[in-house]
Design an enzyme around this catalytic site. Structure first.
Site, mmCIF file in Angstrom:
data_model
loop_
_atom_site.group_PDB
_atom_site.id
_atom_site.type_symbol
_atom_site.label_atom_id
_atom_site.label_comp_id
_atom_site.label_asym_id
_atom_site.label_seq_id
_atom_site.Cartn_x
_atom_site.Cartn_y
_atom_site.Cartn_z
ATOM 1 N N CYS A 110 0.787 -1.223 0.122
ATOM 2 C CA CYS A 110 -0.040 -0.090 0.014
ATOM 3 C C CYS A 110 0.971 1.352 -0.197
ATOM 4 C CB CYS A 110 -0.875 0.057 1.185
ATOM 5 S SG CYS A 110 -2.152 1.356 1.372
ATOM 6 N N ILE A 142 0.505 5.251 0.247
ATOM 7 C CA ILE A 142 -0.654 6.511 0.708
ATOM 8 C C ILE A 142 0.011 7.859 0.370
ATOM 9 C CG2 ILE A 142 -1.998 7.564 2.350
ATOM 10 C CD1 ILE A 142 -2.017 4.712 3.911
ATOM 11 N N THR A 182 4.829 14.849 -0.333
ATOM 12 C CA THR A 182 6.237 14.881 -1.473
ATOM 13 C C THR A 182 5.955 14.250 -2.632
ATOM 14 O OG1 THR A 182 7.331 12.918 -0.863
ATOM 15 C CG2 THR A 182 7.742 15.287 0.510
ATOM 16 N N HIS A 231 7.383 11.686 -3.349
ATOM 17 C CA HIS A 231 7.709 10.389 -3.369
ATOM 18 C C HIS A 231 6.817 9.327 -3.624
ATOM 19 C CE1 HIS A 231 10.290 6.960 -1.560
ATOM 20 N NE2 HIS A 231 9.345 6.866 -1.138
#
Length: 183
Positions: free
Chosen positions: A83, A85, A89, A91
């Site tokens: 997962c 989320i 940022t 990223h």
């Protein structure tokens, strides 16, 4: 919202001999990962298959683990679970795109992979998608892998290797093609 839409689901894949599936999970969000794994295991077992589960640090490591397992083991297929989320940022974008790209590239090389890496905006969305009694995306990823294994068996059976043949295998293959026993 997706919960109100009707979706077609293929009938469960059937096999004349059991399948062996590797579940590769990134348990960064442990509760979500556990639910995804539960759904995947239940689907594999319902199809009469066997499974093994390994954990990796994050979603980016999932394709690498699958590639290693394909080269060094005897799994029929793979289930990628985790997962991601969205945070503050970029990223998130990197992890989503690169983990998906890695899995896609392995699939294009012939590996049978069900991608159950959730990419969501918040934890609530992840919970709804991971719960076995909810959207059961872990079970869906396992079903996808099983359907691909069924197609691979239908169209040609076993294959090994991703990207290269280790030197020790080349020697055995070369010796076998000349009729010599290399063992």
């Amino acid at each position: 919202m997706a919960m109100t839409e009707t979706h077609y689901t293929l009938p469960r894949a059937e096999f004349d001999r059991p399948v062996k599936i590797l579940i590769v999970v990134a348990p960064y969000y442990k509760d979500i990962a556990d639910a995804l794994v539960s759904g995947a295991r239940a689907e594999i077992e319902a199809a009469g298959g066997f499974h093994e589960t390994v954990e990796v640090p994050g979603a980016l490591e999932i394709p690498t683990a699958i590639g290693i397992a394909e080269r060094l083991s005897d799994f029929d297929g793979y289930v990628a679970l985790g997962c991601v989320i969205r945070g503050e940022t970029t990223h998130y974008d990197t992890v989503c795109n690169d983990s998906s790209r890695g899995i896609t590239l392995l699939g294009l090389q012939g590996l049978c992979i069900g991608n159950g890496i959730l990419t969501v905006e918040n934890f609530d969305q992840a919970q709804v998608r991971a719960e076995v009694a909810g959207q059961n995306k872990g079970g869906g990823a396992a079903a996808a892998a099983l359907h691909l294994v069924a197609l691979a068996r239908r169209w040609g059976g076993a294959r090994k290797g991703v990207g290269f043949v280790p030197a020790r295998d080349e020697i055995q293959i070369a010796g076998a093609s000349r009729g010599k026993d290399t063992a």
